[in-house]
Design a protein around this motif. Structure first.
Motif, short mmCIF file in Angstrom:
data_model
loop_
_atom_site.label_atom_id
_atom_site.label_comp_id
_atom_site.label_asym_id
_atom_site.label_seq_id
_atom_site.Cartn_x
_atom_site.Cartn_y
_atom_site.Cartn_z
N SER A 1 5.65 -7.56 -5.76
CA SER A 1 4.46 -6.87 -6.64
C SER A 1 3.89 -8.32 -7.31
O SER A 1 4.21 -9.30 -6.82
CB SER A 1 5.13 -6.09 -7.85
N ALA B 1 -5.94 -5.36 -4.51
CA ALA B 1 -6.18 -4.87 -6.01
C ALA B 1 -5.97 -5.76 -6.98
O ALA B 1 -6.69 -5.68 -8.14
CB ALA B 1 -5.36 -3.59 -6.15
N GLN C 1 1.35 -3.55 -6.26
CA GLN C 1 2.69 -3.26 -6.23
C GLN C 1 3.50 -3.55 -4.86
O GLN C 1 4.36 -4.10 -4.66
CB GLN C 1 3.02 -1.89 -6.52
N ASP D 1 -1.50 7.21 -4.15
CA ASP D 1 -2.81 6.68 -3.58
C ASP D 1 -3.86 7.16 -4.56
O ASP D 1 -4.06 8.46 -4.57
CB ASP D 1 -3.08 7.37 -2.14
N THR E 1 -3.48 -3.88 3.30
CA THR E 1 -3.77 -3.39 1.83
C THR E 1 -2.67 -3.55 0.81
O THR E 1 -1.56 -3.29 0.88
CB THR E 1 -4.06 -1.70 1.90
N TYR E 2 -3.13 -4.44 -0.10
CA TYR E 2 -2.20 -5.05 -1.31
C TYR E 2 -2.93 -3.99 -2.63
O TYR E 2 -3.89 -4.09 -3.16
CB TYR E 2 -2.44 -6.34 -1.48
N THR E 3 -1.62 -3.23 -3.07
CA THR E 3 -2.17 -2.38 -4.40
C THR E 3 -1.78 -3.23 -5.53
O THR E 3 -1.89 -2.49 -6.46
CB THR E 3 -1.20 -1.25 -4.26
N ALA F 1 -1.49 6.00 4.15
CA ALA F 1 -1.59 5.70 2.88
C ALA F 1 -0.88 6.44 1.89
O ALA F 1 -0.75 6.25 0.82
CB ALA F 1 -3.30 5.63 2.59
#
Length: 766
Positions: free
Chosen positions: A480, A428, A309, A601, A305-307, A265
């Motif tokens: 993104s 996210a 961005q 992170d 995991t999608y942040t 991460a």
């Protein structure tokens, strides 16, 4: 004075054999975490050497604890490379400079390395130092105590017991022989302690000759032996039963609470640099592989995991654990089923920490000059089948891997199979445009599989473009939330694997279907030959969905590369939907990112703070409990320290007469604390008579005469005679202890009667 007879050799041999047996049980406890057989060589070798050092330093000119410590250090250096670092030796036993360096560094770093290594850990450099050093030190200390004076011999169990705790703590939650080793250790330890206690009581009777009380128990010797054996049998059966029924569902070990050495991460997502491979290495060979199954795919990274961005890795605290990588050796534990394959990989132009793998690896063996560094820093994630090596791969590196490759099922085989319920981190942010698109194309079918296939078909009807100068259609890089929103808002989507895979995964996640993005390499026609060179154009991204009985199944959402026109069979227009406001554009639209670009992170600081708070809480509770225990025990500790201080003051009196009379006072005080009554103002001979009535077979009358002669004689007593008298005092006092029950011994240890006696004497003199 006659010195006590040395213990028989056979008794000393039994002591040494018990320590060897305990060391063997401790060694077996290391088995699940190491696997193979090398840990047995290291542990049993350390046990044999430790006991040998103890035997050599408890007798003759080498006797003494300093010699024991020196002997342990010597054998550690001489034999450590052969037993703990065999790969760094000549002919398997001659140490090398590199081996000695690894051995010495292992005394510090191997402990953390073992906790962060993925079992089996046998193939790791220097990790065998843990069982070797643990057994060497514990058995040397245990045997030295067991073969030493009678009063300290029972403490010989403590070092092996501590070693057993170390083996359990540094082991794994899966310990198939824990019950056997634990009960075996307890039975051996209790049996030996009982035998030594019986021997110690017999020795005290012979030394002190105060056997009036003890002679009554001689006839019960055989009965006590029978009772001891019965007690051990009952303890073994009871311990086994309790251990079987009271064992917790999950065994807690240190590795469960220790963070892995790296967390992906904190590293850049390789998908953020997807187009760089196509732009820079379109026709250049990145890797050459041989032995790949025809329909298999070479995996670089698994992202879930999608942040908002980038699509990246979960933190190690998340249930999916896609970002938690553990150190592994040449062998990798895997419970996945599939076709067993052996693949050879040669690195050409490819560079990076992501190590190409296939399926779920069972071993990765590097070759060449850089092999030791790459192998020692190899990390693997068993949940995703992904590997990284921290020095980073470079052109010219080679390795061979063995793996279990699950066979991808046909679509018809998936009908009737339920999607597995696997918890993945929530995205996210999901663009409103994508949610609207899912409502149109993902909820119209009768089953989850049909919805998946329908959305896949809709995406494959879009246009393909890498956004390169040679492509007829423009296409921005990145994935993104803004790039995804713009893509699905258009009537015809445009993008490449990077965008289509992320759109497909987020769409499935919106429906509650667990999906992850995989980045890797494979030729368009499959691996049709024994050796295949993969170029930048063979870098792809796809989506995997878990199905019951089939595992993670790959789905491709990217259109064919010849779909380069935006009006190619457009899908039917959806029903009008309420207009959704598009989110504002960012001030700086994301640009093409390099393969090694990093992202933040945001939860790292918060997680560290929570972890620190937890540790501080437990430390505070432990300190409070320790303080309460010390407070409760403080009166007893003070009494014991005062008696110890009084005894030392008497033994070290500058005048030999005072030292001799001090020994007599010490003997009288011991008897008084055990309940003897000494008349006030009585002479030494009168006191000796009173004590003789209580202990008729003791030498207390003769000892009283010796003190009288020494004190009143014109010549000062000889120092050697005074020392011998104090040894007789210790033996006689030991006999008083042996002739008393446990309650009487405890009461004597806490008694203040001897202090009151001396206070009365001082008042009478004053």
């Amino acid at each position: 004075m006659i010195a006590p007879a040395p213990r028989a050799l056979w008794r000393q041999a039994v002591d040494a054999a018990v320590i060897v047996a305990l060391g063997t049980l401790v060694t077996l406890t290391f088995g699940p975490v190491f696997g193979g057989f090398r840990y047995l060589i290291a542990g049993l070798g350390g046990t044999a050497l430790g006991v040998g050092v103890a035997i050599a330093t408890t007798r003759g000119p080498l006797r003494g604890w300093l010699m024991t410590v020196a002997g342990v250090m010597l054998v550690y250096v001489v034999f450590g490379c052969a037993l703990a670092v065999p790969s760094q030796t000549i002919w398997g036993f001659v140490p090398t400079a590199g081996g000695l360096q690894e051995l010495l560094l292992g005394t510090v770093f191997s402990w953390k390395g073992l906790l962060t290594a993925e079992p089996p850990a046998e193939g790791f450099p220097s990790l065998l130092v843990v069982p070797f050093l643990t057994l060497l030190v514990s058995t040397a200390a245990g045997a030295a105590l067991a073969l030493g004076p009678r009063r300290v011999a029972p403490f010989g169990i403590a070092p092996p017991a501590l070693a057993l705790a170390v083996a359990i703590s540094f082991g794994t939650a899966d310990e198939p022989y824990s019950l056997l080793t634990g009960v075996g250790f307890g039975l051996v330890a209790l049996g030996w302690l009982s035998w030594r206690a019986h021997e110690r009581r017999a020795g005290r009777r012979a030394d002190a000759r105060v056997g009036t009380y003890l002679e009554k128990t001689e006839s019960g010797g055989r009965r006590r032996i029978f009772e001891a054996v019965a007690m051990l049998a009952v303890a073994g059966v009871a311990g086994t039963a309790v251990g079987h029924f009271a064992t917790p569902d999950v065994r807690q070990v240190l590795r469960d609470d220790v963070q892995p050495p790296i967390s992906l991460a904190d590293y850049p997502s390789p998908l953020s640099g997807f187009r760089q491979w196509h732009k820079t290495y379109t026709d250049e060979s990145l890797v050459t592989v041989s032995g790949m199954p025809e329909d298999a795919r070479l995996r670089l990274a698994t992202l879930d995991t999608y942040t908002g961005q980038v699509m990246g890795f979960a933190s190690e605290s998340d249930e999916s654990g896609s970002g938690a990588f553990a150190l592994v050796g040449e062998e990798i534990h895997s419970e996945q089923s599939g076709e067993a394959v052996d693949v050879d990989v040669r690195i050409d132009a490819y560079q990076g920490i992501w190590t190409p793998t296939v399926g779920y690896s069972t071993s990765i063996d590097f070759e060449g000059d850089r092999a030791p560094g790459l192998q020692s820093q190899l990390h693997y994630n068993g949940n995703t089948g992904t590997a990284v090596t921290m020095p980073g791969l470079q052109p010219g590196d080679e390795y061979s891997l063995s793996a279990s490759v699950p066979r991808a099922p046909q679509i018809e085989q998936l009908r009737g199979a339920a999607v597995s319920e696997i918890a993945l981190p929530q995205p996210a942010s999901v663009p409103a445009q994508l949610q609207s698109w899912v409502q149109t194309h993902g909820t119209t079918q009768t089953s989850t599989l049909d919805n998946i296939l329908h959305m896949q078909q809709q995406l494959q009807g879009g246009a393909f473009s890498h956004g390169l100068e040679s492509d007829p259609l423009p296409s921005l890089a990145g994935h993104s939330v803004y790039r995804i929103a713009d893509m699905v808002a258009e009537e015809n989507m445009i993008g490449d694997d990077e965008q289509y895979a992320v759109v497909f995964a987020l769409a499935l996640r919106t429906l509650g279907v667990p999906a992850r993005v995989v980045m890797g390499m494979y030729p368009d026609g499959g691996f049709t030959s024994s050796s295949v060179s993969l170029t930048g154009s063979d870098v792809h991204a796809w989506v995997e969905v878990p199905f019951e009985g089939h595992g993670w199944v790959p789905f491709d959402a990217t259109p064919p590369e010849d779909n380069t026109e935006i009006n190619l069979d457009p899908p039917p227009k959806p029903q009008p939907q309420p207009r959704v406001l598009q989110p504002p554009q960012p001030p700086n639209p994301p640009q093409d990112e390099a393969p090694d670009a990093a992202f933040d992170d945001g939860d790292a600081v918060e997680d560290d703070a929570e972890e620190l708070t937890g540790w501080m809480l437990w430390l505070s509770i432990g300190a409070l409990a320790l303080g309460v225990l010390l407070l409760l025990a403080s009166p007893f500790i003070v009494i014991a320290l005062l008696k110890r201080r009084r005894r030392k003051r008497r033994m070290r009196a500058p005048d030999m007469r005072d030292r001799l009379s001090g020994g007599w006072h010490e003997l009288v005080d011991t008897a008084v604390d055990f309940g003897a009554v000494v008349p006030a103002g009585a002479t030494r001979r009168e006191v000796a008579s009173e004590l003789h009535e209580r202990y008729p077979q003791s030498d207390v009358l003769q000892m009283g005469d010796i003190v009288d002669r020494g004190v009143f004689d014109a010549d000062e007593p000889d120092q050697a005679d005074v020392r011998a008298f104090w040894e007789d005092v210790a033996k006689t006092a030991g006999g008083m202890h042996a002739s008393s029950s446990r309650r009487e011994r405890l009461r004597a240890a806490l008694s203040l009667q001897s202090f009151r006696l001396r206070a009365r004497e001082r008042r009478s003199r004053g």
